[in-house]
Scaffold this motif. Sequence first.
Motif, mmCIF file in Angstrom:
data_model
loop_
_atom_site.group_PDB
_atom_site.id
_atom_site.type_symbol
_atom_site.label_atom_id
_atom_site.label_comp_id
_atom_site.label_asym_id
_atom_site.label_seq_id
_atom_site.Cartn_x
_atom_site.Cartn_y
_atom_site.Cartn_z
ATOM 1 N N LEU A 1 -7.625 -3.511 9.869
ATOM 2 C CA LEU A 1 -8.909 -2.835 9.701
ATOM 3 C C LEU A 1 -8.870 -1.446 10.345
ATOM 4 O O LEU A 1 -9.350 -0.460 9.759
ATOM 5 C CB LEU A 1 -10.020 -3.676 10.322
ATOM 6 C CG LEU A 1 -11.416 -3.040 10.359
ATOM 7 C CD1 LEU A 1 -11.936 -2.809 8.937
ATOM 8 C CD2 LEU A 1 -12.386 -3.920 11.145
ATOM 9 N N ASP A 2 -8.292 -1.367 11.545
ATOM 10 C CA ASP A 2 -8.182 -0.080 12.228
ATOM 11 C C ASP A 2 -7.365 0.904 11.403
ATOM 12 O O ASP A 2 -7.750 2.075 11.240
ATOM 13 C CB ASP A 2 -7.542 -0.287 13.599
ATOM 14 C CG ASP A 2 -7.183 1.030 14.273
ATOM 15 O OD1 ASP A 2 -8.117 1.748 14.693
ATOM 16 O OD2 ASP A 2 -5.981 1.341 14.369
ATOM 17 N N ARG A 3 -6.221 0.464 10.865
ATOM 18 C CA ARG A 3 -5.388 1.355 10.056
ATOM 19 C C ARG A 3 -6.109 1.751 8.769
ATOM 20 O O ARG A 3 -5.984 2.897 8.303
ATOM 21 C CB ARG A 3 -4.055 0.672 9.718
ATOM 22 C CG ARG A 3 -3.107 0.473 10.901
ATOM 23 C CD ARG A 3 -2.693 1.791 11.544
ATOM 24 N NE ARG A 3 -3.656 2.252 12.531
ATOM 25 C CZ ARG A 3 -3.808 3.501 12.906
ATOM 26 N NH1 ARG A 3 -3.090 4.456 12.358
ATOM 27 N NH2 ARG A 3 -4.708 3.831 13.811
ATOM 28 N N VAL B 1 -3.876 -13.286 5.904
ATOM 29 C CA VAL B 1 -2.817 -12.614 5.148
ATOM 30 C C VAL B 1 -3.412 -11.897 3.932
ATOM 31 O O VAL B 1 -3.040 -10.755 3.624
ATOM 32 C CB VAL B 1 -1.736 -13.624 4.709
ATOM 33 C CG1 VAL B 1 -0.758 -12.981 3.732
ATOM 34 C CG2 VAL B 1 -0.983 -14.159 5.918
ATOM 35 N N ILE B 2 -4.343 -12.554 3.228
ATOM 36 C CA ILE B 2 -4.972 -11.934 2.056
ATOM 37 C C ILE B 2 -5.715 -10.664 2.462
ATOM 38 O O ILE B 2 -5.622 -9.630 1.798
ATOM 39 C CB ILE B 2 -5.924 -12.938 1.369
ATOM 40 C CG1 ILE B 2 -5.117 -14.062 0.713
ATOM 41 C CG2 ILE B 2 -6.792 -12.227 0.323
ATOM 42 C CD1 ILE B 2 -5.959 -15.204 0.195
ATOM 43 N N PHE B 3 -6.455 -10.730 3.580
ATOM 44 C CA PHE B 3 -7.199 -9.551 4.042
ATOM 45 C C PHE B 3 -6.235 -8.417 4.384
ATOM 46 O O PHE B 3 -6.491 -7.250 4.037
ATOM 47 C CB PHE B 3 -8.037 -9.912 5.273
ATOM 48 C CG PHE B 3 -8.891 -8.781 5.774
ATOM 49 C CD1 PHE B 3 -10.173 -8.592 5.295
ATOM 50 C CD2 PHE B 3 -8.392 -7.883 6.716
ATOM 51 C CE1 PHE B 3 -10.953 -7.529 5.737
ATOM 52 C CE2 PHE B 3 -9.162 -6.826 7.175
ATOM 53 C CZ PHE B 3 -10.448 -6.649 6.676
ATOM 54 N N TYR C 1 -3.831 -3.164 2.942
ATOM 55 C CA TYR C 1 -2.684 -2.285 2.733
ATOM 56 C C TYR C 1 -2.574 -1.800 1.292
ATOM 57 O O TYR C 1 -1.995 -0.742 1.034
ATOM 58 C CB TYR C 1 -1.399 -2.971 3.202
ATOM 59 C CG TYR C 1 -1.124 -2.634 4.645
ATOM 60 C CD1 TYR C 1 -0.497 -1.448 4.984
ATOM 61 C CD2 TYR C 1 -1.567 -3.462 5.668
ATOM 62 C CE1 TYR C 1 -0.278 -1.102 6.306
ATOM 63 C CE2 TYR C 1 -1.361 -3.130 6.998
ATOM 64 C CZ TYR C 1 -0.717 -1.950 7.309
ATOM 65 O OH TYR C 1 -0.517 -1.591 8.621
ATOM 66 N N ILE C 2 -3.131 -2.534 0.348
ATOM 67 C CA ILE C 2 -3.194 -2.013 -1.023
ATOM 68 C C ILE C 2 -4.066 -0.761 -1.063
ATOM 69 O O ILE C 2 -3.708 0.262 -1.662
ATOM 70 C CB ILE C 2 -3.734 -3.089 -1.984
ATOM 71 C CG1 ILE C 2 -2.686 -4.193 -2.184
ATOM 72 C CG2 ILE C 2 -4.101 -2.477 -3.333
ATOM 73 C CD1 ILE C 2 -3.188 -5.386 -2.977
ATOM 74 N N GLN C 3 -5.226 -0.835 -0.374
ATOM 75 C CA GLN C 3 -6.109 0.333 -0.305
ATOM 76 C C GLN C 3 -5.451 1.485 0.469
ATOM 77 O O GLN C 3 -5.567 2.657 0.086
ATOM 78 C CB GLN C 3 -7.430 -0.060 0.372
ATOM 79 C CG GLN C 3 -8.227 -1.100 -0.383
ATOM 80 C CD GLN C 3 -8.653 -0.610 -1.762
ATOM 81 O OE1 GLN C 3 -9.057 0.534 -1.929
ATOM 82 N NE2 GLN C 3 -8.536 -1.477 -2.758
ATOM 83 N N CYS D 1 1.522 3.415 10.193
ATOM 84 C CA CYS D 1 1.391 1.966 9.940
ATOM 85 C C CYS D 1 2.681 1.212 10.240
ATOM 86 O O CYS D 1 2.699 -0.020 10.152
ATOM 87 C CB CYS D 1 1.025 1.719 8.475
ATOM 88 S SG CYS D 1 -0.489 2.504 7.938
ATOM 89 N N GLY D 2 3.759 1.951 10.557
ATOM 90 C CA GLY D 2 5.072 1.316 10.678
ATOM 91 C C GLY D 2 5.124 0.204 11.713
ATOM 92 O O GLY D 2 5.634 -0.894 11.441
#
Length: 315
Positions: A123-125, A214-216, A221-223, A244-245
Amino acid sequence: MSGSNKTDFTNPSTFILLGIPGLEASHVWISIPFCTMYAIAVLGNFTILFIVKMEPSLHGPMYYFLCMLAISDLVMSMSIVPKMLSIFWFNSREIDFNACLTQMYFIHCASAMDSGIFVAMALDRYVAICDPLRHSTILTNPVVAKIGLAVLLRSGLIALPLPFLVRQWPYCRTNIIRQPYCAHMAVVKLACADTSVSSYYGLFVLFCVMGLDVIFIIVSYIQILRDIFSLPTKDARLKTFGTCGSHLCAILAFYIPGLFSSLIYRFGQNIALHFHILIGTICLLLPTMLNPIIYGVRTKQIRDRVLRLFTHKGT
């Protein structure tokens, strides 16, 4: 303890942890890598906590979540390794029934907490990359504190039924646990009753809690990737993705060993028991060691602060 293997009792006073069955003669040698992992996990996670506390520039949402992860990893490693090393070094195999349930609770609570923290980090990223101008106004310190409290409460409540379910079963088969710690299903298998409720609840936690996490994370990360690929230059894309690494590496270090261990547990009937137990234990402890290394190496602010700390001590 000679009659403990086949005795009618409701709750045994103690369980016997066998360590790594079949490799008892090698317990001292096996203890070396586990002791090393434990030392790195404890030193690394305490270092993360110390650096974030002492460095004002790190007082932000990402690093607060990282501190929560460090505490959770310390709980996980301290719940398992000290007793395991006492088995390997001193043949101290007995564990009190209530102590076994307590260990079980903290293992599963810490595991659920790690998963929840990775969701908070995702969420933060997401906010930092997809809505950077509002990051400081959305993820304020009170909001971060509420997220941390929600993760803690969720983890604690999710793990709470496990020891209570285990306590209600009668144990008339054996009190010998064929591994070095009290995992939920390892204890449930010793009960002489229909333990379907425990099994179903364990699957519920695995699929409906961590599965949703995992789904969230994947959706986040798709967004994030959509926003990254919309950036005009390759350098900008690489720089943004680089933030994000550390999070991605930590996620892989947590979920992939867990998935591997779960697959071996369910489909590896032909795999030797000692290999199964070794892999399962390593999969639990590996993330606690890798997380501080990942964030220490890949996060420039933490890496620079560590170097300054040791350089200052050396001068």
